[in-house]
Design a protein around this motif. Structure first.
Motif, PDB file in Angstrom:
ATOM      1  N   GLN A   3       0.847  -1.195   0.000  1.00  0.00           N
ATOM      2  CA  GLN A   3       0.000   0.000   0.000  1.00  0.00           C
ATOM      3  C   GLN A   3       0.884   1.248   0.000  1.00  0.00           C
ATOM      4  O   GLN A   3       1.831   1.349   0.773  1.00  0.00           O
ATOM      5  N   ILE A   4       0.575   2.187  -0.894  1.00  0.00           N
ATOM      6  CA  ILE A   4       1.228   3.503  -0.879  1.00  0.00           C
ATOM      7  C   ILE A   4       0.139   4.558  -0.762  1.00  0.00           C
ATOM      8  O   ILE A   4      -0.802   4.572  -1.559  1.00  0.00           O
ATOM      9  N   SER A   5       0.264   5.412   0.230  1.00  0.00           N
ATOM     10  CA  SER A   5      -0.797   6.398   0.467  1.00  0.00           C
ATOM     11  C   SER A   5      -0.312   7.835   0.359  1.00  0.00           C
ATOM     12  O   SER A   5      -1.120   8.765   0.376  1.00  0.00           O
ATOM     13  N   ARG A   7       1.756  10.938  -1.633  1.00  0.00           N
ATOM     14  CA  ARG A   7       2.277  11.398  -2.914  1.00  0.00           C
ATOM     15  C   ARG A   7       3.760  11.752  -2.816  1.00  0.00           C
ATOM     16  O   ARG A   7       4.405  12.014  -3.827  1.00  0.00           O
ATOM     17  N   ASN A   9       5.914   9.622  -1.542  1.00  0.00           N
ATOM     18  CA  ASN A   9       6.628   8.362  -1.634  1.00  0.00           C
ATOM     19  C   ASN A   9       7.534   8.361  -2.882  1.00  0.00           C
ATOM     20  O   ASN A   9       7.124   8.800  -3.955  1.00  0.00           O
ATOM     21  N   TYR A  12       6.165   6.463  -5.890  1.00  0.00           N
ATOM     22  CA  TYR A  12       5.036   7.168  -6.505  1.00  0.00           C
ATOM     23  C   TYR A  12       5.531   8.358  -7.326  1.00  0.00           C
ATOM     24  O   TYR A  12       5.030   8.611  -8.429  1.00  0.00           O
ATOM     25  N   VAL A  53       0.283  -1.735 -10.841  1.00  0.00           N
ATOM     26  CA  VAL A  53      -0.280  -0.707  -9.961  1.00  0.00           C
ATOM     27  C   VAL A  53      -1.797  -0.733 -10.081  1.00  0.00           C
ATOM     28  O   VAL A  53      -2.335  -0.753 -11.195  1.00  0.00           O
ATOM     29  N   SER A  55      -5.685   0.767  -8.445  1.00  0.00           N
ATOM     30  CA  SER A  55      -6.410   1.710  -7.593  1.00  0.00           C
ATOM     31  C   SER A  55      -7.186   0.933  -6.530  1.00  0.00           C
ATOM     32  O   SER A  55      -7.678  -0.178  -6.783  1.00  0.00           O
ATOM     33  N   LEU A  81      -2.827   1.940  -4.759  1.00  0.00           N
ATOM     34  CA  LEU A  81      -2.861   3.377  -4.509  1.00  0.00           C
ATOM     35  C   LEU A  81      -4.276   3.842  -4.201  1.00  0.00           C
ATOM     36  O   LEU A  81      -5.239   3.297  -4.764  1.00  0.00           O
ATOM     37  N   LEU A  85      -4.613   9.238  -6.017  1.00  0.00           N
ATOM     38  CA  LEU A  85      -3.236   9.129  -6.478  1.00  0.00           C
ATOM     39  C   LEU A  85      -3.159   8.340  -7.783  1.00  0.00           C
ATOM     40  O   LEU A  85      -2.388   8.679  -8.688  1.00  0.00           O
ATOM     41  N   TYR A  86      -3.963   7.289  -7.882  1.00  0.00           N
ATOM     42  CA  TYR A  86      -3.971   6.498  -9.111  1.00  0.00           C
ATOM     43  C   TYR A  86      -4.442   7.348 -10.291  1.00  0.00           C
ATOM     44  O   TYR A  86      -3.861   7.303 -11.379  1.00  0.00           O
TER      45      TYR A  86
END
Length: 265
Positions: A3-5, A7, A9, A12, A53, A55, A81, A85-86
């Motif tokens: 999980q990336i939350s 922006r 990162n 990302y 990747v 969503s 994401l 973000l996606y």
């Protein structure tokens, strides 16, 4: 799945740069496949991508879940994401939220033409390029050579227009078409309105290279002079000329028709 939350990162940020910059994609020799169809086609014909990747709202979508399962079987980590973000990565509106990061084809071009081939001189429109690739793949053509100045074959717009054709083709970019045509061991055919020989009168049941050019200016005159023959597509006088992608499709599938009639595989 990771999980990336944020922006901020690092991964990302890299993805955002790839999504928004043609120069970044060229430098990294990577591109993005956006949507279920392209991802499925890549898995079928090329195998696992470098990165998947998804969503967050589409993780449980049945087609996405199937793609994720195949990726995980290959030991590939998948990134999830938040939708906002996606959406900053995707160029597809109202699509199913999945994309692949893949290596763009960087193979060395062969020095001589020997099989059915497409030569594209300074073709500019991504939609036309993608359509020509799709028609070429459908007609069983396997090699496409693009001159310097043509649209990037691996750009997101061309990939979407190609609908998976890229993964059935060997695509070579920034090619010196003058040298390639000069060394060709097979006939090179170009379409022209200044000839009376139609594609229906020409023997197409043999290996050929099809030459098409810029949407407005056509094929460079020096390249046209190197062509073995020129052919025309009969049409009603009211229309000045056919779209280059339509012309290419007519030529490719007339060749297929003649191959079938002549017993070629």
């Amino acid at each position: 799945m990771k999980q990336i939350s944020s922006r901020d990162n690092a991964l990302y940020k890299e993805l955002k740069h790839l999504a928004g910059s043609a120069s970044a994609r060229k430098k990294a020799a990577k591109t993005m496949l956006d949507g279920v169809h392209l991802c499925q086609a890549f898995l079928q014909h090329r195998g696992a991508p470098e990165l998947c990747v998804v969503s967050a709202s589409c993780v449980d979508h049945h087609e996405v879940a199937h793609i994720l399962a195949l990726c995980e079987e290959d030991g590939l980590d998948c990134i999830v994401l938040p939708d906002n973000l996606y959406q900053a990565l995707s160029q597809v509106e109202n699509g199913v939220g999945i994309l692949f990061v893949i290596a763009a084809n960087q193979e060395q071009a062969p020095l001589q033409l020997s099989v059915n081939t497409v030569l594209l001189d300074n073709l500019q429109d991504p939609g036309n390029l993608g359509s020509i690739l799709r028609s070429a793949a459908g007609a069983g053509i396997r090699q496409v050579f693009c001159s310097t100045g043509s649209a990037s074959a691996w750009s997101p717009k061309v990939l979407r227009a190609g609908m998976g054709a890229h993964f059935l083709l060997d695509i070579f970019e920034a090619v010196d078409l003058h040298a390639l045509i000069s060394a060709s061991s097979i006939p090179v055919l170009a379409t022209s309105s200044h000839t009376e020989t139609t594609i229906y009168q020409m023997d197409l049941n043999r290996p050929l290279a099809w030459l098409f050019g810029h949407e407005g200016q056509g094929v460079d005159p020096e390249l046209m002079a190197l062509a073995t023959d020129t052919v025309t597509i009969p049409q009603k006088a009211e229309i000045e000329s056919l779209n280059v992608a339509a012309s290419a499709a007519i030529c490719f599938f007339e060749q297929v028709r003649q191959q079938i009639a002549g017993g070629s595989k």
